[in-house]
Design a protein around this motif. Structure first.
Motif, PDB file in Angstrom:
ATOM      1  N   GLY A   7       0.789  -1.224   0.000  1.00  0.00           N
ATOM      2  CA  GLY A   7       0.000   0.000   0.000  1.00  0.00           C
ATOM      3  C   GLY A   7       0.823   1.277   0.000  1.00  0.00           C
ATOM      4  N   VAL A   8       0.581   2.124  -0.995  1.00  0.00           N
ATOM      5  CA  VAL A   8       1.118   3.488  -0.993  1.00  0.00           C
ATOM      6  C   VAL A   8       0.007   4.336  -0.367  1.00  0.00           C
ATOM      7  N   ILE A   9      -0.006   4.365   0.955  1.00  0.00           N
ATOM      8  CA  ILE A   9      -1.127   4.910   1.728  1.00  0.00           C
ATOM      9  C   ILE A   9      -0.825   6.350   2.136  1.00  0.00           C
ATOM     10  N   ARG A  10      -1.670   7.250   1.714  1.00  0.00           N
ATOM     11  CA  ARG A  10      -1.485   8.670   2.043  1.00  0.00           C
ATOM     12  C   ARG A  10      -2.557   9.115   3.032  1.00  0.00           C
ATOM     13  N   ARG A  11      -2.156  10.031   3.885  1.00  0.00           N
ATOM     14  CA  ARG A  11      -3.139  10.701   4.725  1.00  0.00           C
ATOM     15  C   ARG A  11      -3.429  12.080   4.114  1.00  0.00           C
ATOM     16  N   GLN A  12      -4.224  12.870   4.779  1.00  0.00           N
ATOM     17  CA  GLN A  12      -4.731  14.102   4.180  1.00  0.00           C
ATOM     18  C   GLN A  12      -3.638  15.092   3.801  1.00  0.00           C
ATOM     19  N   GLY A  14      -0.829  14.437   2.559  1.00  0.00           N
ATOM     20  CA  GLY A  14      -0.035  13.927   1.455  1.00  0.00           C
ATOM     21  C   GLY A  14       1.115  13.026   1.851  1.00  0.00           C
ATOM     22  N   ARG A  15       1.395  12.909   3.143  1.00  0.00           N
ATOM     23  CA  ARG A  15       2.483  12.033   3.581  1.00  0.00           C
ATOM     24  C   ARG A  15       2.100  10.566   3.413  1.00  0.00           C
ATOM     25  N   ASP A  77       1.972  -5.798  -6.292  1.00  0.00           N
ATOM     26  CA  ASP A  77       1.074  -4.744  -6.760  1.00  0.00           C
ATOM     27  C   ASP A  77       1.161  -3.581  -5.768  1.00  0.00           C
ATOM     28  N   PHE A  78       1.649  -2.448  -6.216  1.00  0.00           N
ATOM     29  CA  PHE A  78       1.717  -1.262  -5.363  1.00  0.00           C
ATOM     30  C   PHE A  78       0.450  -0.451  -5.587  1.00  0.00           C
ATOM     31  N   VAL A  79      -0.404  -0.465  -4.582  1.00  0.00           N
ATOM     32  CA  VAL A  79      -1.756   0.084  -4.695  1.00  0.00           C
ATOM     33  C   VAL A  79      -1.859   1.377  -3.885  1.00  0.00           C
ATOM     34  N   THR A  80      -2.359   2.429  -4.507  1.00  0.00           N
ATOM     35  CA  THR A  80      -2.586   3.676  -3.782  1.00  0.00           C
ATOM     36  C   THR A  80      -3.784   3.524  -2.853  1.00  0.00           C
ATOM     37  N   ALA A  81      -3.766   4.266  -1.761  1.00  0.00           N
ATOM     38  CA  ALA A  81      -4.890   4.249  -0.820  1.00  0.00           C
ATOM     39  C   ALA A  81      -4.834   5.513   0.018  1.00  0.00           C
ATOM     40  N   VAL A  82      -5.969   5.842   0.625  1.00  0.00           N
ATOM     41  CA  VAL A  82      -6.030   6.980   1.542  1.00  0.00           C
ATOM     42  C   VAL A  82      -6.635   6.503   2.853  1.00  0.00           C
ATOM     43  N   MET A  95       6.972   2.860  12.526  1.00  0.00           N
ATOM     44  CA  MET A  95       6.257   3.398  11.375  1.00  0.00           C
ATOM     45  C   MET A  95       6.619   4.867  11.236  1.00  0.00           C
ATOM     46  N   ALA A  96       6.383   5.420  10.046  1.00  0.00           N
ATOM     47  CA  ALA A  96       6.639   6.840   9.814  1.00  0.00           C
ATOM     48  C   ALA A  96       5.740   7.332   8.686  1.00  0.00           C
ATOM     49  N   TRP A  97       5.317   8.575   8.816  1.00  0.00           N
ATOM     50  CA  TRP A  97       4.613   9.257   7.734  1.00  0.00           C
ATOM     51  C   TRP A  97       5.621  10.192   7.071  1.00  0.00           C
ATOM     52  N   VAL A  98       5.933   9.974   5.809  1.00  0.00           N
ATOM     53  CA  VAL A  98       7.025  10.687   5.149  1.00  0.00           C
ATOM     54  C   VAL A  98       6.567  11.310   3.839  1.00  0.00           C
ATOM     55  N   THR A  99       7.275  12.347   3.427  1.00  0.00           N
ATOM     56  CA  THR A  99       7.103  12.862   2.070  1.00  0.00           C
ATOM     57  C   THR A  99       7.855  11.933   1.120  1.00  0.00           C
ATOM     58  N   PRO A 100       7.498  11.929  -0.150  1.00  0.00           N
ATOM     59  CA  PRO A 100       8.250  11.088  -1.087  1.00  0.00           C
ATOM     60  C   PRO A 100       9.752  11.360  -1.057  1.00  0.00           C
ATOM     61  N   ARG A 101      10.169  12.625  -0.997  1.00  0.00           N
ATOM     62  CA  ARG A 101      11.597  12.945  -1.007  1.00  0.00           C
ATOM     63  C   ARG A 101      12.305  12.412   0.229  1.00  0.00           C
ATOM     64  N   GLU A 102      11.613  12.365   1.364  1.00  0.00           N
ATOM     65  CA  GLU A 102      12.223  11.859   2.592  1.00  0.00           C
ATOM     66  C   GLU A 102      12.514  10.367   2.530  1.00  0.00           C
ATOM     67  N   MET A 103      11.904   9.659   1.589  1.00  0.00           N
ATOM     68  CA  MET A 103      12.164   8.223   1.459  1.00  0.00           C
ATOM     69  C   MET A 103      13.626   7.933   1.121  1.00  0.00           C
ATOM     70  N   LEU A 104      14.349   8.916   0.585  1.00  0.00           N
ATOM     71  CA  LEU A 104      15.756   8.715   0.257  1.00  0.00           C
ATOM     72  C   LEU A 104      16.587   8.391   1.490  1.00  0.00           C
ATOM     73  N   HIS A 105      16.087   8.730   2.660  1.00  0.00           N
ATOM     74  CA  HIS A 105      16.865   8.564   3.875  1.00  0.00           C
ATOM     75  C   HIS A 105      16.472   7.320   4.675  1.00  0.00           C
TER      76      HIS A 105
END
Length: 337
Positions: A7-12, A14-15, A77-82, A95-105
């Motif tokens: 799951g590519v799960i986003r909260r409100q 966008g993280r 299967d990488f599935v988007t979700a909210v 667990m962590a809520w991250v921006t896409p750019r923060e995934m580099l770390h």
């Protein structure tokens, strides 16, 4: 074939939710997009809802399947979700809520690495590429080492090629300082002698790093802009012109600007200001820590292009061992459906 929903799960805000696998599990202590194995008759979306409910005790609302990736005989299967809920850990250790750019770390599981990198570099997309010259774009070190040796001989010193090469990989100034200190010579005179020898290195003695021309062309064709950031003088443009790639560059900066040397960020900042480059869309690429540190100090991403294999523990945001690996990072295979 086993099939897994991730799951590519986003909260409100966008993280995106990522979870760290627990002790005793395969790929323990690495991060992943949460999910699990699809059961018979389940769709990718149905599986994701069930797995997240079981593992994280929360509801998600799936959207589209964003990517499909095969790793080790398993189809992911990488599935988007909210979601508007807060996860509760039952199997993961963090667990962590991250921006896409923060995934580099974060260090991801093998199945998730390519997708995380792809998302990190596309939000926003990188469009401005700042390049070091010596050892990054062009294989100049052999000719530079011989220029140092010729300069040293003018002061009665005869250093070995291997030793000069090792010093040169740190920095030209470091190399000349070491030589002058060992021989009790005038460092500034040695520097002037070196610059005289460097100025007469013919273009046909310098070639592009393997695969570099194809990478520059590919990025240019994709709408990227290239800029030169080098301690070398304006003669660098002659070498690029001789190699047939100078037309791919929108501009740059050389020694004649009189700005502090890298790792000071001044040269990078000057180029960014002159060409109105957005920091979040700009990448500094070099073959030594001073290049990537300059990028960090300038507030942009950096990539260590480490063809010598000496800087694998670099703290750069990205790492590539050669131009082909850098091509795979910056121009990844199409993971979209």
């Amino acid at each position: 074939m086993i099939r897994v929903s991730a799951g590519v799960i986003r909260r409100q805000d966008g993280r995106i939710l990522i979870c760290k696998r627990g002790e005793g599990r395969k790929n323990a202590h690495l991060w992943e997009f949460p999910g699990g194995k699809q059961e018979a008759g389940e769709t990718a979306a149905d599986c994701l809802q069930r797995e997240i409910r079981e593992e994280l005790l929360m509801r998600v609302f799936p959207g589209e399947t964003l990517f499909i990736e095969e790793k080790e005989g398993i189809l992911f299967d990488f599935v988007t979700a909210v979601t508007e809920e807060t996860p509760t850990l039952t199997e993961h250790e963090a667990m962590a809520w991250v921006t896409p750019r923060e995934m580099l770390h974060y260090s991801f599981c093998p199945a998730d690495t390519d997708v995380a990198l792809r998302m990190a570099l596309q939000d926003p997309p990188l469009t401005n590429f700042l390049w070091d010259f010596d050892g990054t774009l062009m294989d100049t070190y052999p000719a530079m080492v011989q220029a140092v040796i010729r300069a040293a001989s003018k002061q009665g010193m005869h250093p070995g090629t291997e030793q000069v090469t090792a010093w040169m990989m740190h920095d030209l100034r470091y190399c000349l300082h070491q030589l002058a200190a060992e021989g009790h010579k005038d460092e500034e005179q040695l520097y002037r002698d070196y610059r005289q020898e460097e100025a007469v290195i013919p273009p046909d003695q310098v070639s592009m790093m393997p695969g570099m021309q194809a990478l520059l062309e590919k990025l240019h064709q994709s709408g990227g802009r290239h800029f030169l950031v080098t301690h070398r003088g304006k003669d660098a443009w002659n070498y690029l012109n001789h190699a047939g790639v100078s037309q791919l560059f929108a501009g740059g900066i050389t020694r004649e600007a009189g700005l502090p040397r890298k790792p000071a960020p001044d040269m990078i900042l000057r180029v960014m200001e002159e060409f109105h480059l957005a920091p979040e869309q700009t990448l500094m690429i070099g073959d030594r820590p001073l290049d990537t540190e300059a990028g960090r100090r300038a507030g942009i991403l950096s990539c260590m292009l480490d063809t010598s294999g000496r800087f694998r523990e670099s703290h750069a945001d990205l790492y590539a061992g050669n131009a082909a690996e850098l091509m795979a990072i910056l121009c990844p295979k199409d993971l979209h459906l």
